[in-house]
Design a protein around this motif. Structure first.
Motif, PDB file in Angstrom:
ATOM      1  N   UNK A  47       0.849  -1.192   0.000  1.00 46.99           N
ATOM      2  CA  UNK A  47       0.000   0.000   0.000  1.00 46.99           C
ATOM      3  C   UNK A  47       0.883   1.239   0.000  1.00 46.99           C
ATOM      4  N   UNK A  48       0.504   2.199  -0.817  1.00 39.23           N
ATOM      5  CA  UNK A  48       1.186   3.491  -0.908  1.00 39.23           C
ATOM      6  C   UNK A  48       0.150   4.577  -0.645  1.00 39.23           C
ATOM      7  N   UNK A  49       0.395   5.418   0.340  1.00 39.33           N
ATOM      8  CA  UNK A  49      -0.566   6.471   0.655  1.00 39.33           C
ATOM      9  C   UNK A  49       0.068   7.512   1.574  1.00 39.33           C
ATOM     10  N   UNK A  50      -0.653   8.603   1.757  1.00 41.96           N
ATOM     11  CA  UNK A  50      -0.247   9.630   2.709  1.00 41.96           C
ATOM     12  C   UNK A  50      -1.062   9.420   3.972  1.00 41.96           C
ATOM     13  N   UNK A  51      -0.383   9.281   5.114  1.00 41.43           N
ATOM     14  CA  UNK A  51      -1.063   9.095   6.389  1.00 41.43           C
ATOM     15  C   UNK A  51      -1.686  10.425   6.796  1.00 41.43           C
ATOM     16  N   UNK A  52      -3.001  10.465   6.860  1.00 40.08           N
ATOM     17  CA  UNK A  52      -3.720  11.737   7.016  1.00 40.08           C
ATOM     18  C   UNK A  52      -3.385  12.463   8.319  1.00 40.08           C
ATOM     19  N   UNK A  53      -3.101  11.739   9.383  1.00 37.23           N
ATOM     20  CA  UNK A  53      -2.846  12.373  10.677  1.00 37.23           C
ATOM     21  C   UNK A  53      -1.552  13.195  10.678  1.00 37.23           C
ATOM     22  N   UNK A  54      -0.556  12.765   9.888  1.00 37.03           N
ATOM     23  CA  UNK A  54       0.745  13.454   9.904  1.00 37.03           C
ATOM     24  C   UNK A  54       1.144  14.025   8.548  1.00 37.03           C
ATOM     25  N   UNK A  55       0.482  13.591   7.476  1.00 34.16           N
ATOM     26  CA  UNK A  55       0.849  14.040   6.139  1.00 34.16           C
ATOM     27  C   UNK A  55       2.089  13.345   5.591  1.00 34.16           C
ATOM     28  N   UNK A  56       2.538  12.288   6.268  1.00 34.77           N
ATOM     29  CA  UNK A  56       3.741  11.571   5.838  1.00 34.77           C
ATOM     30  C   UNK A  56       3.385  10.433   4.876  1.00 34.77           C
ATOM     31  N   UNK A  57       4.275  10.199   3.913  1.00 38.52           N
ATOM     32  CA  UNK A  57       4.099   9.121   2.931  1.00 38.52           C
ATOM     33  C   UNK A  57       4.399   7.779   3.586  1.00 38.52           C
ATOM     34  N   UNK A  58       3.578   6.794   3.246  1.00 41.60           N
ATOM     35  CA  UNK A  58       3.732   5.441   3.778  1.00 41.60           C
ATOM     36  C   UNK A  58       3.774   4.450   2.623  1.00 41.60           C
ATOM     37  N   UNK A  59       4.672   3.493   2.743  1.00 46.58           N
ATOM     38  CA  UNK A  59       4.739   2.346   1.835  1.00 46.58           C
ATOM     39  C   UNK A  59       4.728   1.123   2.741  1.00 46.58           C
ATOM     40  N   UNK A  60       3.570   0.509   2.884  1.00 52.18           N
ATOM     41  CA  UNK A  60       3.423  -0.633   3.779  1.00 52.18           C
ATOM     42  C   UNK A  60       3.433  -1.922   2.973  1.00 52.18           C
ATOM     43  N   UNK A  61       4.207  -2.898   3.441  1.00 45.89           N
ATOM     44  CA  UNK A  61       4.332  -4.198   2.777  1.00 45.89           C
ATOM     45  C   UNK A  61       3.629  -5.235   3.645  1.00 45.89           C
ATOM     46  N   UNK A  62       2.613  -5.867   3.074  1.00 48.73           N
ATOM     47  CA  UNK A  62       1.752  -6.762   3.830  1.00 48.73           C
ATOM     48  C   UNK A  62       1.774  -8.156   3.211  1.00 48.73           C
ATOM     49  N   UNK A  63       1.883  -9.157   4.060  1.00 50.71           N
ATOM     50  CA  UNK A  63       1.755 -10.546   3.637  1.00 50.71           C
ATOM     51  C   UNK A  63       0.422 -11.065   4.168  1.00 50.71           C
ATOM     52  N   UNK A  64      -0.433 -11.478   3.252  1.00 52.06           N
ATOM     53  CA  UNK A  64      -1.777 -11.921   3.610  1.00 52.06           C
ATOM     54  C   UNK A  64      -1.916 -13.422   3.414  1.00 52.06           C
ATOM     55  N   UNK A  65      -2.632 -14.046   4.331  1.00 52.20           N
ATOM     56  CA  UNK A  65      -2.991 -15.455   4.185  1.00 52.20           C
ATOM     57  C   UNK A  65      -4.507 -15.565   4.258  1.00 52.20           C
ATOM     58  N   UNK A  66      -5.031 -16.538   3.527  1.00 51.31           N
ATOM     59  CA  UNK A  66      -6.475 -16.714   3.426  1.00 51.31           C
ATOM     60  C   UNK A  66      -6.843 -18.178   3.592  1.00 51.31           C
ATOM     61  N   UNK A  67      -8.019 -18.408   4.172  1.00 52.22           N
ATOM     62  CA  UNK A  67      -8.665 -19.711   4.162  1.00 52.22           C
ATOM     63  C   UNK A  67     -10.065 -19.482   3.606  1.00 52.22           C
TER      64      UNK A  67
END
Length: 163
Positions: free
Chosen positions: A86-106
């Motif tokens: 995910x790439x976005x600007x964190x609204x509370x601080x205005x800082x750019x975020x690049x979050x890397x997530x590993x998802x598992x599903x059943x």
């Protein structure tokens, strides 16, 4: 059974395609009514609460710089996994975020029954909060405060959007 990639039946692809378009209702067509979702920010959410978390996220990101990229999708009718960023600007601080997530599903009955997103809350906090995140983002206090804040936001969203 070997994982299927880019299949018409690939629920994970359909889920993230809808997410790329911030289409929560389309995403939730793939969630079982008894779904359990878990991540480091919200903790464990079940059923409508889990669905409303996605509704809230999609609604709050409309018209903003939010984007996701998915990769390493593996799918079988029983389980699967994916990496999404995910790439976005964190609204509370205005800082750019690049979050890397590993998802598992059943899966159950052709829908997602269990969805777990794992990522480094400390890495995220350093990006979202800068120096403050660097100093306290690794603590149990920070994790608990984030969880409490996220759940309060979700509760407020659910009250405002209850039908």
């Amino acid at each position: 059974m070997a994982p299927q990639i880019f299949s018409e039946d690939n629920i994970i692809e359909k889920f993230y395609h809808a997410f790329e378009n911030l289409d929560a209702e389309r995403m939730l067509e793939w969630y079982h009514d008894d779904v359990t979702f878990e991540d480091p920010v919200f903790g464990v959410l079940r059923g409508e609460e889990a669905k409303n978390m996605w509704r809230m996220l999609c609604q709050t990101q409309q018209g903003k710089d939010f984007k996701i990229e998915t990769s390493n999708i593996e799918y079988t009718p029983e389980a699967g996994k994916a990496r999404w960023e995910a790439y976005y600007t964190f609204s509370k601080t205005g800082k750019k975020v690049h979050n890397i997530i590993n998802a598992t599903f059943k899966f159950k009955d052709g829908k997602i029954i269990n969805h777990v997103d794992k990522f480094s809350l400390y890495r995220w906090s350093r990006q979202a909060f800068g120096a403050k995140g660097f100093l306290v983002g690794w603590t149990v206090f920070f994790r608990n405060k984030m969880n409490k804040t996220a759940r309060l936001l979700l509760s407020d969203f659910q009250k405002k959007n209850s039908k």
